[in-house]
Design a protein around this motif. Structure first.
Motif, PDB file in Angstrom:
ATOM      1  N   ARG A  64       5.062   8.799  -7.710  1.00 22.75           N
ATOM      2  CA  ARG A  64       6.207   8.404  -7.088  1.00 22.75           C
ATOM      3  C   ARG A  64       5.657   7.209  -6.717  1.00 22.75           C
ATOM      4  NH1 ARG A  64       7.691  13.634  -4.795  1.00 22.75           N
ATOM      5  NH2 ARG A  64       6.913  12.793  -2.873  1.00 22.75           N
ATOM      6  N   LEU A  65       4.899   7.234  -6.429  1.00 20.09           N
ATOM      7  CA  LEU A  65       4.380   4.987  -5.974  1.00 20.09           C
ATOM      8  C   LEU A  65       3.565   5.227  -7.277  1.00 20.09           C
ATOM      9  CD1 LEU A  65       1.867   7.060  -3.292  1.00 20.09           C
ATOM     10  CD2 LEU A  65       3.778   5.599  -2.258  1.00 20.09           C
ATOM     11  N   ASP A  66       3.183   5.446  -8.285  1.00 21.39           N
ATOM     12  CA  ASP A  66       3.028   4.690  -9.549  1.00 21.39           C
ATOM     13  C   ASP A  66       4.130   4.326 -10.596  1.00 21.39           C
ATOM     14  OD1 ASP A  66       1.492   4.064 -11.721  1.00 21.39           O
ATOM     15  OD2 ASP A  66       2.423   5.864 -12.887  1.00 21.39           O
ATOM     16  N   GLU A  67       5.185   4.269  -9.759  1.00 19.38           N
ATOM     17  CA  GLU A  67       6.668   3.543 -10.215  1.00 19.38           C
ATOM     18  C   GLU A  67       7.086   3.365  -9.551  1.00 19.38           C
ATOM     19  OE1 GLU A  67       8.668   7.702 -10.670  1.00 19.38           O
ATOM     20  OE2 GLU A  67       8.469   8.438 -12.228  1.00 19.38           O
ATOM     21  N   ASP A  68       6.434   2.823  -8.542  1.00 18.56           N
ATOM     22  CA  ASP A  68       6.942   1.497  -7.193  1.00 18.56           C
ATOM     23  C   ASP A  68       6.459   0.344  -7.601  1.00 18.56           C
ATOM     24  OD1 ASP A  68       7.276  -0.220  -4.821  1.00 18.56           O
ATOM     25  OD2 ASP A  68       7.616   1.549  -3.798  1.00 18.56           O
TER      26      ASP A  68
ATOM     27  N   GLU B 161       6.123  -2.190  -6.654  1.00 21.68           N
ATOM     28  CA  GLU B 161       5.618  -2.775  -4.972  1.00 21.68           C
ATOM     29  C   GLU B 161       4.232  -2.302  -4.692  1.00 21.68           C
ATOM     30  OE1 GLU B 161       7.441  -5.686  -3.680  1.00 21.68           O
ATOM     31  OE2 GLU B 161       8.213  -5.618  -5.536  1.00 21.68           O
ATOM     32  N   VAL B 162       3.910  -0.832  -4.846  1.00 19.48           N
ATOM     33  CA  VAL B 162       2.601  -0.693  -4.510  1.00 19.48           C
ATOM     34  C   VAL B 162       1.673  -0.988  -5.624  1.00 19.48           C
ATOM     35  CG1 VAL B 162       1.923   1.485  -4.570  1.00 19.48           C
ATOM     36  CG2 VAL B 162       3.635   0.878  -3.742  1.00 19.48           C
ATOM     37  N   ARG B 163       0.972  -1.234  -4.773  1.00 17.61           N
ATOM     38  CA  ARG B 163      -0.539  -1.998  -5.412  1.00 17.61           C
ATOM     39  C   ARG B 163      -2.191  -0.691  -5.393  1.00 17.61           C
ATOM     40  NH1 ARG B 163       1.817  -6.955  -6.596  1.00 17.61           N
ATOM     41  NH2 ARG B 163      -0.137  -8.106  -7.806  1.00 17.61           N
ATOM     42  N   VAL B 164      -2.563  -0.271  -4.257  1.00 18.49           N
ATOM     43  CA  VAL B 164      -3.110   0.108  -4.021  1.00 18.49           C
ATOM     44  C   VAL B 164      -3.148   1.464  -3.453  1.00 18.49           C
ATOM     45  CG1 VAL B 164      -5.518   0.256  -3.165  1.00 18.49           C
ATOM     46  CG2 VAL B 164      -4.736  -1.452  -3.765  1.00 18.49           C
ATOM     47  N   ILE B 165      -3.208   2.820  -3.825  1.00 19.60           N
ATOM     48  CA  ILE B 165      -2.848   4.031  -3.020  1.00 19.60           C
ATOM     49  C   ILE B 165      -4.644   4.245  -2.174  1.00 19.60           C
ATOM     50  CG2 ILE B 165      -2.216   6.235  -3.344  1.00 19.60           C
ATOM     51  CD1 ILE B 165      -1.115   5.346  -5.980  1.00 19.60           C
TER      52      ILE B 165
ATOM     53  N   LEU C   1       1.029  -1.296   0.063  1.00 15.81           N
ATOM     54  CA  LEU C   1       0.168   0.662  -0.108  1.00 15.81           C
ATOM     55  C   LEU C   1       0.695   1.245   0.010  1.00 15.81           C
ATOM     56  CD1 LEU C   1      -3.007  -1.202   2.382  1.00 15.81           C
ATOM     57  CD2 LEU C   1      -2.555  -1.871   0.492  1.00 15.81           C
ATOM     58  N   GLY C   2       0.599   1.719  -0.990  1.00 14.29           N
ATOM     59  CA  GLY C   2       0.666   3.997  -0.271  1.00 14.29           C
ATOM     60  C   GLY C   2      -0.344   4.594   0.348  1.00 14.29           C
TER      61      GLY C   2
END
Length: 260
Positions: free
Chosen positions: A44-48, A50-54, A16-17
């Motif tokens: 930035r979270l879009d580029e990670d 490992e992050v599947r939901v914000i 999670l972001g």
């Protein structure tokens, strides 16, 4: 990853972001700097990988009271245009990022704050939350919030909110389509986290395909939407995760996602 400004925190918590509005004393206004920080955090979270939901959430008694009105007084026309362009960029980024974005709404979500709730892919609120587009009362009609609000609740209900400036409660907001869920205030954070983790359990590639497809088809007429989505499903079916998921279902086993 954890990044903090005076008013916004961006963190990664497993899959999670989490973006937190932190200007609680002023009820989390969407100032230019705050909107830019949230937009940058989303990207930035879009580029990670490992992050599947914000999740977008807030501290204090308000999700967001809307624009920082101090930025809108005694400014030039170009200054005003720049502020609303920054707001539009934020809202469009919510839709552009590959992950679903969930609004966790505690307290008031007014004006541009209500716009942000309406823009997020999902929105869950505590039962005491309130929603309003009150600009008409101060001579500044909520025209940009109207874009997201109309698409969420429909014409007549949006016009009621826009013309009266009256607040609606969380249960009404859910009934009208502004929210995807309402829970007791004490259960809000846990409910949103559970929802986000549930979504995170699916293939990130598939979820991203579905999110982008949703916004492509929503404004099309029915025939064009079926044409577009038929092609989308056909290409989706060719992905590794779709083949794995269907094979796992037929074999009565759990799928192993590769997000490809």
């Amino acid at each position: 990853m954890s990044e903090t400004t005076d008013r916004v925190t961006v963190e990664v918590d497993g899959p999670l972001g989490v973006i937190t509005l932190r200007d609680a004393r002023r009820r989390n206004p969407l100032s230019s700097s705050t909107m830019k920080a949230v937009t940058a955090g989303l990207r930035r979270l879009d580029e990670d990988a490992e992050v599947r939901v914000i999740v977008i959430r807030s501290e204090g008694p308000a999700f967001s009271a809307g624009h920082d009105l101090g930025e809108l007084v005694e400014r030039t026309l170009e200054d005003e245009r720049a502020i609303f362009a920054t707001c539009t960029e934020l809202m469009q980024t919510v839709h552009d990022v590959r992950q679903p974005v969930i609004a966790e709404v505690a307290g008031m979500a007014f004006a541009a704050g209500c716009q942000l709730v309406a823009t997020c892919d999902l929105a869950v609120a505590g039962r005491s939350a309130k929603f309003s587009t009150p600009g008409v009362r101060i001579g500044l009609f909520c025209s940009t919030p109207m874009v997201a609000l109309t698409r969420a609740v429909g014409r007549k209900r949006a016009m009621h909110m826009l013309l009266t400036g009256e607040a609606i409660d969380a249960d009404t907001a859910a009934d009208w389509g502004l929210l995807s869920g309402v829970v007791d205030d004490a259960d809000l954070a846990t409910t949103v986290r559970d929802l986000a983790l549930h979504i995170a359990g699916s293939s990130a590639r598939t979820v991203s395909i579905g999110k982008q497809a949703f916004y492509r088809q929503i404004e099309l007429d029915e025939a064009a939407a079926y044409d577009e989505m038929g092609e989308t499903m056909a290409t989706n079916a060719m992905t590794c995760d779709a083949q794995e998921g269907m094979s796992a279902f037929l074999a009565k086993r759990d799928p192993v996602w590769t997000d490809s």
